[in-house]
Scaffold this motif. Structure first.
Motif, PDB file in Angstrom:
ATOM      1  N   ASP A  97       0.958  -1.287   0.125  1.00 13.82           N
ATOM      2  CA  ASP A  97       0.190   0.023   0.080  1.00 13.82           C
ATOM      3  C   ASP A  97       0.808   1.158  -0.068  1.00 13.82           C
ATOM      4  O   ASP A  97       2.099   1.165  -0.072  1.00 13.82           O
ATOM      5  CB  ASP A  97      -1.035   0.093   1.167  1.00 13.82           C
ATOM      6  CG  ASP A  97      -0.258   0.012   2.485  1.00 13.82           C
ATOM      7  OD1 ASP A  97       0.630   0.728   2.714  1.00 13.82           O
ATOM      8  OD2 ASP A  97      -0.949  -0.547   3.450  1.00 13.82           O
ATOM      9  N   GLY A  98       0.425   2.366   0.095  1.00 17.77           N
ATOM     10  CA  GLY A  98       1.299   3.538   0.053  1.00 17.77           C
ATOM     11  C   GLY A  98       2.308   3.761   0.965  1.00 17.77           C
ATOM     12  O   GLY A  98       3.346   4.318   0.665  1.00 17.77           O
TER      13      GLY A  98
ATOM     14  N   GLY B  93       9.389   3.601  -6.458  1.00 11.65           N
ATOM     15  CA  GLY B  93       8.461   3.109  -6.040  1.00 11.65           C
ATOM     16  C   GLY B  93       7.401   3.979  -7.121  1.00 11.65           C
ATOM     17  O   GLY B  93       7.791   4.659  -7.761  1.00 11.65           O
ATOM     18  N   PRO B  94       6.101   3.683  -6.532  1.00 16.30           N
ATOM     19  CA  PRO B  94       5.632   2.523  -5.652  1.00 16.30           C
ATOM     20  C   PRO B  94       5.599   1.170  -6.370  1.00 16.30           C
ATOM     21  O   PRO B  94       5.813   1.088  -7.507  1.00 16.30           O
ATOM     22  CB  PRO B  94       4.392   3.058  -5.438  1.00 16.30           C
ATOM     23  CG  PRO B  94       3.637   3.761  -6.687  1.00 16.30           C
ATOM     24  CD  PRO B  94       5.062   4.374  -7.216  1.00 16.30           C
ATOM     25  N   LEU B  95       5.631   0.299  -5.349  1.00 16.35           N
ATOM     26  CA  LEU B  95       5.760  -0.861  -5.671  1.00 16.35           C
ATOM     27  C   LEU B  95       4.222  -1.561  -6.175  1.00 16.35           C
ATOM     28  O   LEU B  95       3.291  -1.063  -5.311  1.00 16.35           O
ATOM     29  CB  LEU B  95       6.462  -1.745  -4.819  1.00 16.35           C
ATOM     30  CG  LEU B  95       7.949  -1.382  -4.538  1.00 16.35           C
ATOM     31  CD1 LEU B  95       8.587  -2.343  -3.504  1.00 16.35           C
ATOM     32  CD2 LEU B  95       8.632  -1.508  -5.795  1.00 16.35           C
TER      33      LEU B  95
ATOM     34  N   ALA C 186       8.822  -4.020   4.448  1.00 21.11           N
ATOM     35  CA  ALA C 186       9.310  -2.839   3.809  1.00 21.11           C
ATOM     36  C   ALA C 186       8.681  -1.509   3.948  1.00 21.11           C
ATOM     37  O   ALA C 186       7.440  -1.424   3.479  1.00 21.11           O
ATOM     38  CB  ALA C 186       9.833  -3.065   2.386  1.00 21.11           C
ATOM     39  N   ASP C 187       9.128  -0.311   4.699  1.00 19.57           N
ATOM     40  CA  ASP C 187       8.632   0.761   4.747  1.00 19.57           C
ATOM     41  C   ASP C 187       8.789   1.566   3.420  1.00 19.57           C
ATOM     42  O   ASP C 187       9.996   1.283   2.841  1.00 19.57           O
ATOM     43  CB  ASP C 187       9.221   1.623   5.764  1.00 19.57           C
ATOM     44  CG  ASP C 187       8.556   2.894   6.021  1.00 19.57           C
ATOM     45  OD1 ASP C 187       8.949   3.872   5.407  1.00 19.57           O
ATOM     46  OD2 ASP C 187       7.593   2.906   6.741  1.00 19.57           O
ATOM     47  N   ALA C 188       7.961   2.350   2.961  1.00 18.51           N
ATOM     48  CA  ALA C 188       8.154   2.948   1.560  1.00 18.51           C
ATOM     49  C   ALA C 188       9.126   3.851   1.562  1.00 18.51           C
ATOM     50  O   ALA C 188       9.782   4.141   0.385  1.00 18.51           O
ATOM     51  CB  ALA C 188       6.817   3.766   1.396  1.00 18.51           C
TER      52      ALA C 188
END
Length: 79
Positions: free
Chosen positions: A15-16, A40-42, A32-34
């Motif tokens: 998610d974001g 990203g985003p993934l 994994a933190d953004a």
């Protein structure tokens, strides 16, 4: 001493703010933190390079760096 390493992983969900990556050779989830994602985003199904470390925060492992998605190794449905 905490374990750490580098491997290839597959994004399970995202998610974001972050998500979970299944990393080859690890016996548990890798959060994994953004903020550690290089490009990203993934999205779920992407294959990425992951630098990881053991975590004491709920999940057994955390990503310290997530590289760009590997287009040459992307997961395919049913494969």
């Amino acid at each position: 001493m905490a374990r750490s390493g580098s491997a290839v992983g597959t994004v399970v969900r995202w998610d974001g703010d972050g998500g979970v990556i299944e990393v080859a050779g690890l016996p548990g989830e890798c959060w994994a933190d953004a903020s550690v994602v290089e490009d990203g985003p993934l999205r779920a199904g992407q294959v990425v390079g992951v630098d990881w470390a053991e975590s004491e925060e709920g999940r057994p492992f955390r990503a310290v760096r997530v590289g760009r998605p590997r287009d040459d190794l992307q997961a395919t449905p049913g494969g």
